[in-house]
Design a protein around this motif. Structure first.
Motif, PDB file in Angstrom:
ATOM      1  N   GLU A 166     -45.397  10.137  16.859  1.00  0.00           N
ATOM      2  CA  GLU A 166     -44.219   9.665  17.574  1.00  0.00           C
ATOM      3  C   GLU A 166     -43.761  10.745  18.545  1.00  0.00           C
ATOM      4  O   GLU A 166     -43.978  11.934  18.315  1.00  0.00           O
ATOM      5  N   PRO A 212     -40.395  -3.138  18.861  1.00  0.00           N
ATOM      6  CA  PRO A 212     -40.710  -2.710  17.500  1.00  0.00           C
ATOM      7  C   PRO A 212     -40.091  -1.359  17.139  1.00  0.00           C
ATOM      8  O   PRO A 212     -39.731  -0.579  18.019  1.00  0.00           O
ATOM      9  N   THR A 213     -39.984  -1.113  15.847  1.00  0.00           N
ATOM     10  CA  THR A 213     -39.552   0.196  15.366  1.00  0.00           C
ATOM     11  C   THR A 213     -40.750   1.139  15.349  1.00  0.00           C
ATOM     12  O   THR A 213     -41.910   0.707  15.447  1.00  0.00           O
ATOM     13  N   LEU A 214     -40.488   2.424  15.186  1.00  0.00           N
ATOM     14  CA  LEU A 214     -41.580   3.396  15.052  1.00  0.00           C
ATOM     15  C   LEU A 214     -42.455   3.055  13.853  1.00  0.00           C
ATOM     16  O   LEU A 214     -43.683   3.121  13.927  1.00  0.00           O
ATOM     17  N   CYS A 237     -46.602   3.194  23.089  1.00  0.00           N
ATOM     18  CA  CYS A 237     -45.703   2.044  23.210  1.00  0.00           C
ATOM     19  C   CYS A 237     -44.307   2.487  22.795  1.00  0.00           C
ATOM     20  O   CYS A 237     -44.134   3.224  21.817  1.00  0.00           O
ATOM     21  N   TRP A 238     -43.318   2.024  23.542  1.00  0.00           N
ATOM     22  CA  TRP A 238     -41.930   2.350  23.248  1.00  0.00           C
ATOM     23  C   TRP A 238     -41.475   1.692  21.946  1.00  0.00           C
ATOM     24  O   TRP A 238     -41.900   0.590  21.618  1.00  0.00           O
ATOM     25  N   ALA A 239     -40.602   2.386  21.228  1.00  0.00           N
ATOM     26  CA  ALA A 239     -40.022   1.889  19.976  1.00  0.00           C
ATOM     27  C   ALA A 239     -38.506   1.795  20.125  1.00  0.00           C
ATOM     28  O   ALA A 239     -37.914   2.383  21.029  1.00  0.00           O
ATOM     29  N   SER A 240     -37.871   1.083  19.216  1.00  0.00           N
ATOM     30  CA  SER A 240     -36.442   0.781  19.342  1.00  0.00           C
ATOM     31  C   SER A 240     -35.506   1.946  19.028  1.00  0.00           C
ATOM     32  O   SER A 240     -34.362   1.955  19.474  1.00  0.00           O
ATOM     33  N   GLU A 278     -43.020   0.158  12.499  1.00  0.00           N
ATOM     34  CA  GLU A 278     -43.842  -1.019  12.769  1.00  0.00           C
ATOM     35  C   GLU A 278     -45.032  -0.664  13.659  1.00  0.00           C
ATOM     36  O   GLU A 278     -46.152  -1.120  13.409  1.00  0.00           O
ATOM     37  N   LEU A 279     -44.796   0.149  14.688  1.00  0.00           N
ATOM     38  CA  LEU A 279     -45.909   0.580  15.534  1.00  0.00           C
ATOM     39  C   LEU A 279     -46.892   1.425  14.731  1.00  0.00           C
ATOM     40  O   LEU A 279     -48.109   1.251  14.834  1.00  0.00           O
ATOM     41  N   SER A 307     -37.762   6.593  21.750  1.00  0.00           N
ATOM     42  CA  SER A 307     -38.942   6.938  20.955  1.00  0.00           C
ATOM     43  C   SER A 307     -40.159   6.141  21.411  1.00  0.00           C
ATOM     44  O   SER A 307     -40.048   5.022  21.901  1.00  0.00           O
ATOM     45  N   ARG A 308     -41.325   6.762  21.240  1.00  0.00           N
ATOM     46  CA  ARG A 308     -42.606   6.113  21.529  1.00  0.00           C
ATOM     47  C   ARG A 308     -43.599   6.493  20.444  1.00  0.00           C
ATOM     48  O   ARG A 308     -43.510   7.557  19.855  1.00  0.00           O
TER      49      ARG A 308
END
Length: 120
Positions: free
Chosen positions: A100, A48-50, A80-83, A52-53, A91-92
């Motif tokens: 973030e 997911p992107t930031l 959770c890690w982001a894309s 979306e999270l 990024s997380r």
């Protein structure tokens, strides 16, 4: 709850895995995990992107582990890690603080992988 290990967000239409990968993981392994995930009979999962999270974050609720994420989603880590990336930095999103963070992709402490896919 879709009853097949997935959860659909009625606001965004995104389908989420109902649980993360279960262990702390680095960005590269999280990306691979998301891309190879095959829950709910689907194979088009991704990291997911930031944004979306962040859409899952709600300071008024907590899951069974105390993170501010819907109760139907079980995350074993607070982040959770982001894309999104910046060279060797990944990024997380943190579900305890709603923020973030940017860390080395090789960092594996307190981060997990939560696959997402566009709905339908």
């Amino acid at each position: 709850n879709n009853g097949d290990g997935t959860v659909t967000d009625t606001k965004t239409g995104l389908m989420w895995a109902a649980k993360d990968n279960g262990i702390h993981i680095n960005w590269t392994d999280a990306s691979s995990y998301c891309q190879s995930y095959s829950g709910g009979g689907h194979t088009d999962w991704r990291m997911p992107t930031l944004a979306e999270l962040k859409s899952l974050y709600d300071p008024e609720i907590k899951n069974k582990r105390g993170y501010h994420i819907p109760k139907l989603i079980d995350t074993t880590a607070e982040s959770c890690w982001a894309s999104e990336t910046r060279d060797e930095i990944g990024s997380r999103f943190n579900f305890t603080y709603g923020r973030e963070y940017w860390l080395r992709k090789t960092h594996s402490g307190v981060g997990s992988a939560l696959p997402v896919r566009s709905g339908n």
